[in-house]
Scaffold this motif. Structure first.
Motif, PDB file in Angstrom:
ATOM      1  N   TYR A   1      -0.440  -0.243  -0.655  1.00  0.00           N
ATOM      2  CA  TYR A   1      -0.774  -1.625  -0.325  1.00  0.00           C
ATOM      3  C   TYR A   1      -1.671  -1.682   0.911  1.00  0.00           C
ATOM      4  N   VAL A   2      -1.360  -0.879   1.895  1.00  0.00           N
ATOM      5  CA  VAL A   2      -2.152  -0.862   3.129  1.00  0.00           C
ATOM      6  C   VAL A   2      -3.576  -0.402   2.843  1.00  0.00           C
ATOM      7  N   ILE A   3      -3.726   0.643   2.049  1.00  0.00           N
ATOM      8  CA  ILE A   3      -5.057   1.139   1.693  1.00  0.00           C
ATOM      9  C   ILE A   3      -5.834   0.079   0.907  1.00  0.00           C
ATOM     10  N   PHE A   4      -5.180  -0.546  -0.064  1.00  0.00           N
ATOM     11  CA  PHE A   4      -5.834  -1.556  -0.888  1.00  0.00           C
ATOM     12  C   PHE A   4      -6.295  -2.749  -0.053  1.00  0.00           C
ATOM     13  N   ILE A   5      -5.414  -3.258   0.786  1.00  0.00           N
ATOM     14  CA  ILE A   5      -5.781  -4.400   1.641  1.00  0.00           C
ATOM     15  C   ILE A   5      -6.878  -3.995   2.623  1.00  0.00           C
ATOM     16  N   GLY A   6      -6.789  -2.797   3.177  1.00  0.00           N
ATOM     17  CA  GLY A   6      -7.835  -2.321   4.086  1.00  0.00           C
ATOM     18  C   GLY A   6      -9.189  -2.242   3.424  1.00  0.00           C
ATOM     19  N   LEU A   7      -9.230  -1.758   2.196  1.00  0.00           N
ATOM     20  CA  LEU A   7     -10.495  -1.700   1.459  1.00  0.00           C
ATOM     21  C   LEU A   7     -11.032  -3.098   1.156  1.00  0.00           C
ATOM     22  N   MET A   8     -10.143  -4.003   0.773  1.00  0.00           N
ATOM     23  CA  MET A   8     -10.592  -5.367   0.487  1.00  0.00           C
ATOM     24  C   MET A   8     -11.164  -6.036   1.733  1.00  0.00           C
ATOM     25  N   VAL A   9     -10.497  -5.883   2.851  1.00  0.00           N
ATOM     26  CA  VAL A   9     -10.978  -6.488   4.098  1.00  0.00           C
ATOM     27  C   VAL A   9     -12.316  -5.874   4.503  1.00  0.00           C
TER      28      VAL A   9
ATOM     29  N   ALA B   1     -11.995 -15.055   8.188  1.00  0.00           N
ATOM     30  CA  ALA B   1     -10.634 -15.194   8.720  1.00  0.00           C
ATOM     31  C   ALA B   1      -9.720 -15.867   7.698  1.00  0.00           C
ATOM     32  N   LEU B   2     -10.227 -16.864   6.989  1.00  0.00           N
ATOM     33  CA  LEU B   2      -9.441 -17.533   5.967  1.00  0.00           C
ATOM     34  C   LEU B   2      -9.094 -16.578   4.826  1.00  0.00           C
ATOM     35  N   LEU B   3     -10.066 -15.794   4.392  1.00  0.00           N
ATOM     36  CA  LEU B   3      -9.804 -14.815   3.337  1.00  0.00           C
ATOM     37  C   LEU B   3      -8.741 -13.805   3.757  1.00  0.00           C
ATOM     38  N   ILE B   4      -8.854 -13.290   4.963  1.00  0.00           N
ATOM     39  CA  ILE B   4      -7.892 -12.304   5.444  1.00  0.00           C
ATOM     40  C   ILE B   4      -6.512 -12.939   5.592  1.00  0.00           C
ATOM     41  N   GLY B   5      -6.467 -14.177   6.084  1.00  0.00           N
ATOM     42  CA  GLY B   5      -5.185 -14.863   6.212  1.00  0.00           C
ATOM     43  C   GLY B   5      -4.498 -15.084   4.876  1.00  0.00           C
ATOM     44  N   VAL B   6      -5.253 -15.516   3.885  1.00  0.00           N
ATOM     45  CA  VAL B   6      -4.680 -15.745   2.560  1.00  0.00           C
ATOM     46  C   VAL B   6      -4.215 -14.431   1.941  1.00  0.00           C
ATOM     47  N   GLU B   7      -5.020 -13.394   2.062  1.00  0.00           N
ATOM     48  CA  GLU B   7      -4.619 -12.096   1.518  1.00  0.00           C
ATOM     49  C   GLU B   7      -3.373 -11.562   2.226  1.00  0.00           C
ATOM     50  N   GLY B   8      -3.295 -11.762   3.529  1.00  0.00           N
ATOM     51  CA  GLY B   8      -2.104 -11.340   4.257  1.00  0.00           C
ATOM     52  C   GLY B   8      -0.865 -12.089   3.803  1.00  0.00           C
ATOM     53  N   PHE B   9      -1.005 -13.390   3.568  1.00  0.00           N
ATOM     54  CA  PHE B   9       0.122 -14.174   3.081  1.00  0.00           C
ATOM     55  C   PHE B   9       0.563 -13.716   1.696  1.00  0.00           C
ATOM     56  N   VAL B  10      -0.400 -13.477   0.808  1.00  0.00           N
ATOM     57  CA  VAL B  10      -0.072 -13.009  -0.546  1.00  0.00           C
ATOM     58  C   VAL B  10       0.620 -11.647  -0.474  1.00  0.00           C
ATOM     59  N   LEU B  11       0.102 -10.762   0.358  1.00  0.00           N
ATOM     60  CA  LEU B  11       0.723  -9.451   0.509  1.00  0.00           C
ATOM     61  C   LEU B  11       2.150  -9.594   1.054  1.00  0.00           C
ATOM     62  N   TYR B  12       2.324 -10.457   2.030  1.00  0.00           N
ATOM     63  CA  TYR B  12       3.666 -10.680   2.584  1.00  0.00           C
ATOM     64  C   TYR B  12       4.620 -11.180   1.511  1.00  0.00           C
ATOM     65  N   ARG B  13       4.184 -12.151   0.722  1.00  0.00           N
ATOM     66  CA  ARG B  13       5.049 -12.701  -0.322  1.00  0.00           C
ATOM     67  C   ARG B  13       5.408 -11.645  -1.362  1.00  0.00           C
TER      68      ARG B  13
ATOM     69  N   THR C   1       9.557  -7.855  -3.478  1.00  0.00           N
ATOM     70  CA  THR C   1       9.702  -6.587  -4.212  1.00  0.00           C
ATOM     71  C   THR C   1       9.865  -5.401  -3.275  1.00  0.00           C
ATOM     72  N   TRP C   2      10.464  -5.593  -2.093  1.00  0.00           N
ATOM     73  CA  TRP C   2      10.523  -4.515  -1.123  1.00  0.00           C
ATOM     74  C   TRP C   2      11.307  -3.303  -1.627  1.00  0.00           C
ATOM     75  N   GLU C   3      12.342  -3.513  -2.417  1.00  0.00           N
ATOM     76  CA  GLU C   3      13.127  -2.379  -2.912  1.00  0.00           C
ATOM     77  C   GLU C   3      12.263  -1.434  -3.755  1.00  0.00           C
ATOM     78  N   ILE C   4      11.356  -1.999  -4.498  1.00  0.00           N
ATOM     79  CA  ILE C   4      10.472  -1.185  -5.346  1.00  0.00           C
ATOM     80  C   ILE C   4       9.228  -0.760  -4.573  1.00  0.00           C
ATOM     81  N   ALA C   5       8.593  -1.709  -3.885  1.00  0.00           N
ATOM     82  CA  ALA C   5       7.308  -1.452  -3.234  1.00  0.00           C
ATOM     83  C   ALA C   5       7.441  -0.662  -1.942  1.00  0.00           C
ATOM     84  N   GLY C   6       8.619  -0.569  -1.384  1.00  0.00           N
ATOM     85  CA  GLY C   6       8.802   0.153  -0.129  1.00  0.00           C
ATOM     86  C   GLY C   6       8.466   1.626  -0.236  1.00  0.00           C
ATOM     87  N   ASN C   7       8.616   2.182  -1.424  1.00  0.00           N
ATOM     88  CA  ASN C   7       8.339   3.610  -1.609  1.00  0.00           C
ATOM     89  C   ASN C   7       6.860   3.947  -1.556  1.00  0.00           C
ATOM     90  N   PHE C   8       6.006   3.006  -1.928  1.00  0.00           N
ATOM     91  CA  PHE C   8       4.573   3.280  -1.902  1.00  0.00           C
ATOM     92  C   PHE C   8       3.822   2.193  -1.138  1.00  0.00           C
TER      93      PHE C   8
END
Length: 90
Positions: A57-65, A29-41, A46-53
């Motif tokens: 990010y979702v696939i990468f975080i899903g694989l890590m979890v 739970a701690l690992l997932i929480g920290v990764e979620g916070f990092v992803l949020y930050r 960088t939403w203007e750039i990262a919003g297109n793909f």
């Protein structure tokens, strides 16, 4: 008398295994929480750039979890399989 000692020992070991399981789940739970916070930050800055793909990010975080969950479950399985062999909880 020997059976009573074995039953008490098994009960002790299983209660300690439950404690270890809680620690493993807390770590996950701690690992997932920290990764979620990092992803949020990252996404909030960088939403203007990262919003297109965003899906990448979702696939990468899903694989890590998934990999972390598999690792934590294999640690628990290993502890459960060897807890009587090495007298881990004595």
């Amino acid at each position: 008398m020997l059976e009573k000692n074995n039953t008490a020992l098994e009960s002790k070991y299983h209660s300690k295994l439950n404690g270890d399981t809680a620690l493993i789940m807390g770590m996950l739970a701690l690992l997932i929480g920290v990764e979620g916070f990092v992803l949020y930050r990252i996404l909030s800055e960088t939403w203007e750039i990262a919003g297109n793909f965003f899906y990448l990010y979702v696939i990468f975080i899903g694989l890590m979890v998934a990999i972390e969950a598999i690792g934590c479950l294999s640690v628990r399985k290993s502890i459960k399989n060897h807890m009587f062999e090495f007298r881990y909880y004595d």
